[in-house]
Design an enzyme around this catalytic site. Structure first.
Site, PDB file in Angstrom:
ATOM      1  N   HIS A  11       0.830  -1.204   0.000  1.00  0.00           N
ATOM      2  CA  HIS A  11       0.000   0.000   0.000  1.00  0.00           C
ATOM      3  C   HIS A  11       0.867   1.258   0.000  1.00  0.00           C
ATOM      4  CE1 HIS A  11      -2.994   2.745   2.264  1.00  0.00           C
ATOM      5  NE2 HIS A  11      -3.445   2.600   1.024  1.00  0.00           N
ATOM      6  N   HIS A  53      -1.375  11.503  -2.053  1.00  0.00           N
ATOM      7  CA  HIS A  53      -2.705  11.022  -1.694  1.00  0.00           C
ATOM      8  C   HIS A  53      -3.672  12.135  -1.329  1.00  0.00           C
ATOM      9  CE1 HIS A  53      -5.823   9.500   1.078  1.00  0.00           C
ATOM     10  NE2 HIS A  53      -5.832   8.433   0.285  1.00  0.00           N
TER      11      HIS A  53
END
Length: 244
Positions: A11, A53
């Site tokens: 991730h 992000h």
């Protein structure tokens, strides 16, 4: 060619042991035994696709303000590692092109999440698609493009049709199957927390692969795999050995 998955996907690189969405994170993921990594792509003010992000700067770097309001040169000067640990001070926000080159060199397959700032979904997807077409024509079996934004997947389907697409969602809401089919997706990527064995079976029966995020507990990961999940997206490098 079909999507060549592994059971575990790192991730944002390997977020438990390295700053997220960084080249060092990818290197450490490869060292830990990952063969796939997931990361987020957002556009700078001058439309350079870069790895980030959050819409706002500051959580994973020493910047301030909106990511999309600053150009790539300014973003590239930010420290994206010191927040995580002093040993990572000086880590930079990489461009999408640099991330592709790094993953290619390390032999890492890529789950590319199109992560647009508000109001920039279509253009972000267009630039990501253009970059994939230019830099990755030989990697179509080792890349899946995912997004929470339907518009992004619609653009990717039109502009980069050779690359696999994944339907990213918090949970399986009404209409998920039709949406994933309309978008030409090969996989569905739900949050693991509300996921049930019946939901995994429904995804499989509909003809999709299942990738689920973000699974850091080895017992939960083993349960999900037993249910038929194809891959778990994780921060934890220990899951590589646990699910081998």
């Amino acid at each position: 060619m079909g999507l060549r998955l592994s059971r575990v996907i790192g991730h944002r690189g390997v977020a438990a042991t390295a700053p997220e969405n960084t080249l060092t994170g990818f290197r450490l993921a490869a060292e830990a035994g990952f063969s796939w990594v997931e990361f987020d792509v957002m556009l700078s003010a001058d439309e350079v696709p870069m790895l980030h992000h959050d819409e706002k700067l500051g959580r994973t770097n020493d910047g301030r303000g909106r990511f999309c309001a600053q150009d790539a040169e300014a973003l590239g000067r930010l420290d994206a590692g010191a927040w995580f640990a002093p040993d990572f001070a000086g880590e930079r926000i990489p461009s999408f092109a640099d991330a592709i080159a790094c993953c290619r060199a390390l032999g890492l397959a890529m789950n590319v999440e199109i992560k647009p700032a508000k109001g920039h979904a279509i253009r972000t997807a267009e630039v990501v698609s253009e970059t994939l077409n230019a830099l990755c024509p030989d990697l179509t079996d080792r890349i899946v493009v995912s997004s929470f934004e339907r518009e992004c997947l619609e653009v990717a389907k039109e502009k980069a049709p050779d690359f696999h697409r994944g339907y990213l969602c918090e949970r399986l809401a009404d209409g998920w199957r039709q949406a994933a089919e309309d978008l030409g997706c090969v996989s569905v990527h739900p949050n693991h927390r509300p996921l049930t064995e019946a939901a995994v079976a429904a995804i499989r029966d509909a003809g999709f692969r299942t990738l689920t995020y973000t699974v850091n507990d080895p017992l939960r990961a083993a349960t999900l795999i037993a249910w038929g999940v194809d891959a778990v997206i994780t921060d934890e490098p220990s899951l590589v050995a646990a699910l081998a």
